[in-house]
Structure formats: C-alpha cells, structure tokens
Design an enzyme around this catalytic site. Structure first.
Site, PDB file in Angstrom:
ATOM      1  N   CYS A 171       1.655   3.306  -6.606  1.00 17.94           N
ATOM      2  CA  CYS A 171       1.301   1.956  -7.052  1.00 17.94           C
ATOM      3  C   CYS A 171       1.352   0.923  -5.932  1.00 17.94           C
ATOM      4  O   CYS A 171       0.487   0.046  -5.862  1.00 17.94           O
ATOM      5  CB  CYS A 171       2.198   1.539  -8.221  1.00 17.94           C
ATOM      6  SG  CYS A 171       3.948   1.316  -7.789  1.00 17.94           S
ATOM      7  N   CYS A 184       5.913   6.932  -5.889  1.00 16.17           N
ATOM      8  CA  CYS A 184       5.346   6.757  -7.225  1.00 16.17           C
ATOM      9  C   CYS A 184       4.241   7.790  -7.438  1.00 16.17           C
ATOM     10  O   CYS A 184       3.442   8.057  -6.531  1.00 16.17           O
ATOM     11  CB  CYS A 184       4.786   5.345  -7.369  1.00 16.17           C
ATOM     12  SG  CYS A 184       3.966   5.029  -8.955  1.00 16.17           S
ATOM     13  N   HIS A 196       3.735  17.770   6.223  1.00 13.23           N
ATOM     14  CA  HIS A 196       3.554  17.869   4.769  1.00 13.23           C
ATOM     15  C   HIS A 196       4.544  16.988   4.017  1.00 13.23           C
ATOM     16  O   HIS A 196       4.710  17.137   2.808  1.00 13.23           O
ATOM     17  CB  HIS A 196       3.697  19.316   4.302  1.00 13.23           C
ATOM     18  CG  HIS A 196       2.581  20.203   4.756  1.00 13.23           C
ATOM     19  ND1 HIS A 196       2.622  21.578   4.656  1.00 13.23           N
ATOM     20  CD2 HIS A 196       1.377  19.910   5.317  1.00 13.23           C
ATOM     21  CE1 HIS A 196       1.502  22.092   5.134  1.00 13.23           C
ATOM     22  NE2 HIS A 196       0.732  21.098   5.545  1.00 13.23           N
ATOM     23  N   ASN A 208       7.494  22.291   7.232  1.00 18.08           N
ATOM     24  CA  ASN A 208       8.599  22.447   6.292  1.00 18.08           C
ATOM     25  C   ASN A 208       9.017  21.086   5.732  1.00 18.08           C
ATOM     26  O   ASN A 208       9.058  20.092   6.456  1.00 18.08           O
ATOM     27  CB  ASN A 208       9.793  23.115   6.971  1.00 18.08           C
ATOM     28  CG  ASN A 208       9.455  24.505   7.463  1.00 18.08           C
ATOM     29  OD1 ASN A 208       8.550  25.154   6.942  1.00 18.08           O
ATOM     30  ND2 ASN A 208      10.167  24.977   8.473  1.00 18.08           N
ATOM     31  N   CYS A 212       9.604   5.368 -10.666  1.00 13.22           N
ATOM     32  CA  CYS A 212       9.242   4.441  -9.599  1.00 13.22           C
ATOM     33  C   CYS A 212       9.980   3.123  -9.817  1.00 13.22           C
ATOM     34  O   CYS A 212       9.901   2.547 -10.910  1.00 13.22           O
ATOM     35  CB  CYS A 212       7.735   4.216  -9.594  1.00 13.22           C
ATOM     36  SG  CYS A 212       7.191   2.906  -8.465  1.00 13.22           S
TER      37      CYS A 212
END
Length: 276
Positions: free
Chosen positions: A142, A138, A130, A111, A170
C-alpha cells in the site's frame, strides 16, 4: 595439472576483494533443508505433500489469497527455523578470509534466511536478491513500506502447516502482511530494500581491482546466483557437490559441500601464512 584446492587458494592470495555468491546449498551444513525436487520439499513439509502442494504453489502470493493461514504456516515455520539455526563454521572461515583482504568481502545471495548476518557479516555488505524472511511488507504494497519481523512471534501447527496465532497485519492499512521475499508469480514484491543493497554492492565492486568470486551451493534450477558471479569476469571458485561444472575461463570447481570445501581452501591458506 594443479590441484583445484591449491588453485582456489591462489585465486584468494592474488585478490584484493572477495565476492561471496551463495545459494541454498550454503545452509545445508547448518541443518537447513534444501528443497531439491517435490519429494525433498514434501519430506520437509509432509502436510503439503499429503495435499500435493508444490513449493512453487505455496511460495506464491496466490497461496496467501487462497489460504493465508496455510501460507503463513509454511513461512512462519521457516522463519522460526532460521531464527533457531546457527551458521556452520564455514561462515567463520569466509569471514577470516575477508578480513585479510584490503577490500574485504561482499555477499550476494538468493537465500532469505539471514544466516550471513547472523554469522557476523556486516549487514551493509550483504545483498539479498530475493529479499529476506526477517522482513515484512503489506500484501498490497500500500505504501511501499518494509519493516522488520522481529515483533512477529508466530505459533505454528507444524504437523498441519498452519498458523495458529493471529495473522500479521500491515501497520498502515490493516491488510494482511506477507514476507518481503520474492515469490513465484510475484507482482507485488517490494524490492526497495534489495535495490539499496544492490547499489551498495555495485559501489563496492567499483573499488575492487582484483576481485575473486567464491560461489557456494548455487544451482542451475534458478541460476541467478551462478550468472551473477560468472558475469564478473573474475577468477571463480565454485563449491558445489552436485553441480560443480564450470564453463568460464579462470575458474575452478570443488565438488564438495560448503563447510568441507571451505575447510580445504583454509588449510591451503594457512600453509601459505594467509590465515592463522
């Protein structure tokens, strides 16, 4: 044959550490949706249903390329829902069980809602395989940075599943930011935060001599959580109203929802003097 609830309680009484493995079914009693099949998903997000967009298509980096406002409309709506939702009382029952065990508990969950932390579990004892919607990264990864989403206050047109406020960016390169969650077909997910969590989990497991696994609401469609618990070789308590079957040796199943199943076990533990 012993009653399965009694067996589950005995597993906990014999343990010195509790491994909680949880899937999407854990949040249903808190009011969170369970995207069970396309129709269930489209009931929760009718705008995507009208466009015949599947969960696997919107929960996909390609969705951020094709229509970032729609992709963020979906994820920002979920983020707001997770921020507003209060964990159901079953979380508190798990905490109470953990407090009685010498090694406490550790959570392994697929979850991304942050409900265990919100319920009072130590963030250092939660592994989110997950990722978490409460963190951003980003889109191009990056510099490998992950940052909290607490400053992101999106405005969403829920009826159209579209982000109305500015897209998150970002802070390093100015490119589009995305949730730090593992999506379908995802090659740019920054897994660093999850890897740290997994290492903490492995370190904790090494200290536990008599673990017990309590698995809640973990299905077979994406069986990561079920497999992780089964591979421990420990007594397993599976709480799942739809897929309760067990195939490991020392295991018991309760075909119940999360809250009701945990309540039943807690009653047995109170009768044994384990819980107040």
């Amino acid at each position: 044959m012993q009653d399965p609830v009694t067996t589950a309680a005995q597993y906990l009484l014999d343990a010195d550490g509790l491994l909680i493995t949880a899937g999407a079914g854990m949040g249903i009693d808190s009011g969170l949706p369970d995207f069970r099949g396309p129709q269930g998903f489209w009931r929760a997000y009718p705008a995507l249903g009208r466009a015949h967009i599947l969960f696997e298509e919107i929960a996909n980096p390609e969705a951020f390329v094709q229509d970032p406002e729609q992709a963020w409309g979906f994820y920002a709506h979920r983020l707001a829902l997770y921020r507003e939702t209060q964990p159901h009382p079953g979380f508190a029952l798990l905490l109470a069980m953990a407090e009685r065990l010498p090694r406490g508990a550790f959570v392994f969950t697929s979850n991304v809602d942050g409900q265990f932390q919100k319920a009072g579990f130590d963030a250092a004892r939660v592994a989110e395989c997950h990722g978490s919607l409460h963190y951003l990264q980003c889109f191009h990864d990056c510099r490998g940075h992950i940052w909290p989403a607490e400053d992101f206050s999106p405005t969403v047109d829920a009826a159209r599943c579209r982000l109305l406020s500015p897209l998150p960016r970002c802070p390093d390169c100015g490119a589009l930011a995305r949730p730090n969650v593992l999506m379908f077909g995802d090659w740019n997910w920054q897994s660093g935060r999850t890897e740290v969590q997994r290492q903490r989990l492995e370190n904790w497991l090494a200290t536990v001599e008599r673990p017990v696994v309590v698995e809640i609401g973990a299905g077979t469609a994406i069986p990561t959580v079920r497999w992780f618990g089964e591979m421990r070789g420990a007594p397993l308590i599976r709480i799942n109203p739809g897929e309760p079957e067990v195939c490991t040796g020392q295991a018991v199943s309760l075909a119940l929802g999360a809250h009701v199943g945990l309540q039943a076990i807690a009653r047995e533990l109170r009768a044994a003097g384990f819980l107040d």
